[in-house]
Every structure is written in C-alpha cells, then in structure tokens.
Design a protein around this motif. Sequence first.
Motif, PDB file in Angstrom:
ATOM      1  N   ALA A  14      -7.655  -4.045  -2.478  1.00 36.81           N
ATOM      2  CA  ALA A  14      -8.052  -2.631  -2.486  1.00 36.81           C
ATOM      3  C   ALA A  14      -6.889  -1.779  -2.026  1.00 36.81           C
ATOM      4  N   GLN A  15      -6.119  -2.108  -1.532  1.00 36.48           N
ATOM      5  CA  GLN A  15      -4.696  -1.255  -0.796  1.00 36.48           C
ATOM      6  C   GLN A  15      -3.668  -1.501  -1.760  1.00 36.48           C
TER       7      GLN A  15
ATOM      8  N   MET B  53       0.933  -1.269   0.039  1.00 35.83           N
ATOM      9  CA  MET B  53       0.005   0.075  -0.069  1.00 35.83           C
ATOM     10  C   MET B  53       0.929   1.117  -0.064  1.00 35.83           C
ATOM     11  N   PRO B  54       1.819   1.494   0.829  1.00 36.72           N
ATOM     12  CA  PRO B  54       2.920   2.535   0.565  1.00 36.72           C
ATOM     13  C   PRO B  54       3.265   3.051  -0.849  1.00 36.72           C
ATOM     14  N   SER B  55       3.768   1.814  -1.424  1.00 35.94           N
ATOM     15  CA  SER B  55       4.103   2.272  -2.744  1.00 35.94           C
ATOM     16  C   SER B  55       3.085   2.635  -3.655  1.00 35.94           C
TER      17      SER B  55
ATOM     18  N   THR C 135     -10.484 -10.160   4.434  1.00 39.71           N
ATOM     19  CA  THR C 135      -9.155  -9.564   4.653  1.00 39.71           C
ATOM     20  C   THR C 135      -8.124  -9.494   3.122  1.00 39.71           C
ATOM     21  N   GLN C 136      -8.536 -10.641   2.409  1.00 46.15           N
ATOM     22  CA  GLN C 136      -7.814 -10.691   1.208  1.00 46.15           C
ATOM     23  C   GLN C 136      -8.296  -9.445   0.230  1.00 46.15           C
TER      24      GLN C 136
ATOM     25  N   HIS D  91     -12.000   1.614  -1.783  1.00 46.14           N
ATOM     26  CA  HIS D  91     -12.024   0.671  -0.753  1.00 46.14           C
ATOM     27  C   HIS D  91     -12.866  -0.628  -0.802  1.00 46.14           C
ATOM     28  N   VAL D  92     -12.695  -1.644  -0.159  1.00 43.95           N
ATOM     29  CA  VAL D  92     -13.713  -2.643   0.110  1.00 43.95           C
ATOM     30  C   VAL D  92     -14.958  -2.098   0.602  1.00 43.95           C
TER      31      VAL D  92
END
Length: 410
Positions: free
Chosen positions: A375-376, A325-327, A369-370, A348-349
């Motif tokens: 999404a992220q 997610m950060p990248s 969760t997956q 988002h989910v």
Amino acid sequence: MRLPTVPPTAGLPLQAADLRPWGSENFAQALAHWLGVAEVQLECSGTSALMVALRTLKARQPQRSEVIAPAYTCPLVALAVAQCGLHLRLCDLRADTLDMDSACLQALCSEQTLAVLPTHLCGRVADVAAAVLCARAMGAYVIEDAAQALGARINHQSVGLQGDIGFFSLAVGKGLSTFEGGVLISRDAELARALQDHSRRHTRPERWWELRRSVELLGYAALYRPQGLHLAYGKPLQKSLARGDWVEAAGDDFDDFIPQHTLGRWRQRVGARALQRLRDFQQQTQAQAMARMTKLESLGLEVLGDAASDAQGIWPVILIRMPDMPSRNALLKAQWASGCGLSLPFVHVLPDYGRYQHVLAFAQQDTVTQARDWAQRLVAVSNSPWLDSSRFGGLLQDLQQAIGSQNKSA
C-alpha cells in the motif's frame, strides 16, 4: 493552455447511439455470450452482487460467520461483509505479488470461515487455485472478487469460474459501465439458482435510485471526454489534494449504506450496446500497456503482471511498485493533481483507514505487514488512450526524477 485531464483508469467511452431510449437488446444474454458462460445475473453494483453472494452462502451454512479477504482491497468489501452480519478477517499479501499469502491464509481458515475472496486487483489475474485449496480444506466457499477484471481470462476462460461464485463491477472506470452495476456468475447450476432466488426475493426496483443512476449515466456519457473530465474529475481531485485528503482523492471515502435494487432496463440497453465495442477497446489498451511496460521497466521500475500462469488480464491501469514510500509520495505530491493519469488503487490497507474501524473489530489482530508495504509503494499509471505518447514521455521523466532524487537522499 490547460492540458486535458486523463482519467485514472481506461474506461470505455459511451457513444450517442448507446443512449437511445428504445431497443430490445438483452444485456444479460449478450454479456453471458461475451464472457463464455451459460448465464449471468445482473445487480445494481458490484458491492450489491457481493452481498447477494454472501447472504446466499450464509443461508446455506448459517453456523459460519467469517469472510477472509486481502488486507489491501476496496473498503466496500469490509462494509458489505459487515452489512451481511459477518466478520471480516484480513489476509496478508505475498512479497512478490498482490496475491494472498498462502501460509497466512491457511492460518486464518477455520470451521468459522464462510468464504475466501481472492481478488483480481486492477485487472491483474490472481492465483485463485491456492485460495481454493485452503478454502476446500475447511469446507468454505470461494468468491472471486473480479470487480476490476471484466474481460480477464485464465486458461481461456473468464475469471470468476475457478471458485464457487465470481462477481464483476460495471461502475465508472471499470471498462464497461452502466454508471453503477454488478454481475454475478457461478459454474454451479444449483448455486446459480440459489443466487437468483435470493435476488428475486430480496431485491426490488427503486425508482429514485434508478432515476439518479440514469441521470449520472447521462452525465458520465457527456463528460467522460478529455475536456469534460476536468469538471467531473480534475477539479474535485485538485480540491481533495489541496486539503491533503488522499482518501477522498482516491475515491476511498464510502458511506456505510449500500443500495440494493434492480438494474433498470434503459441502463441495461446502454450496457448491451457499449459491450459490442469492449473487446476491441481492451485489445487496444493491452497493446498500449505492453509497449509502455517495457519503457517503465527500462527505468528499473517493478511493473506488475499476472500472478497466475496462463492468464490474460486486462489493463485499465499499469501498476508499478516504487522502491519505497518516500519516492512514491514525492511523485504523487508533484504530479497527482496535474491530471496526468497517476492514482492509487487504494490509499491504505483496511486497518489504516480510521473511518472503517467500526467494521473491522474482528480483523484488528490480523497481521498485514507485507500488505502495508504494498500500500505504501504502489502507484497506478492510467492506461487510457487519452494519455498520449507526449504526456506519457513526460510521466517517464517524472518517474525517473522521483527515483533519482530518492537515491541521492539515501
């Protein structure tokens, strides 16, 4: 000098000849022939088409009240299910594809399940067969959400035919557009008649809505150009991102009200004329996608193909899954506002949109969760021909830098 704004998806531009107010073109007949089906049913939007499908099925099995959809999908699905008086259940995704996880789907399916909605997200063809097996075991229906996949095929047949009902969207950015519009298909002749009967009894012409959509279609025809897009899309995008509102920037902010009315004759004629160019346009964007996927993969990026075997998806965008997610977020913060063709399928989910909690009461317990990981990390690269080789090369450098910076910080 400001660079032209690239649209987030590869939509088919309209031509002046498409807008003629006269003509005898039969859009439904032409589209049925183009899809290779006996007939299609036209509605005012893909969401309205889904609602017609759900209400028709509900009339057949009134004792059932649940609809199962992927946790990562358009919020309009949740709103449509709620407006039909049904309860949405959210299925987690597989780790390797955007398909629903079979084990999770089996656990969710029950005698309360009315329908399962496998989704062909962003033109990628889902594995509908697995959803059909789970649904059939419980006597439930399968509605293929092909809103973003008009023209995609599996085993040389249009998507939307493996389940009981399929629907497509003709909204802006979906390839062929009447600004808003929807299409229903079914291989079951009896079910197709039931869909038509429901629509005839409950869907009426609405002059105000048709006038509004017609004016919007004219605006789309005028501004869906490399320069005009800055006014129609680029400036609103920059304002949303300046406020930090990614949901608005991605177009995920929807009202609860979903219009339902007939699709006007003039917009149908516009669609019929544009349809004549759609196959060539999709072949062009497919060739471009194949060439660019190779370059993206050379950076070590995960580029998504079709989950189903023998599938031929369409390519409005190229989906890539960033390492984390950060990248992904660093890339979007640096480049999304520049109009270079980056976007998100959805932010988002469904449970993570605060504004849609009122229609997700029965889904809060579902594990996603997956899907949340998808999404992220997911980002869409526009496959519009207006993203030329020079700007795509710059985008490759931005992607490489985002990955490299995250690797250094790790």
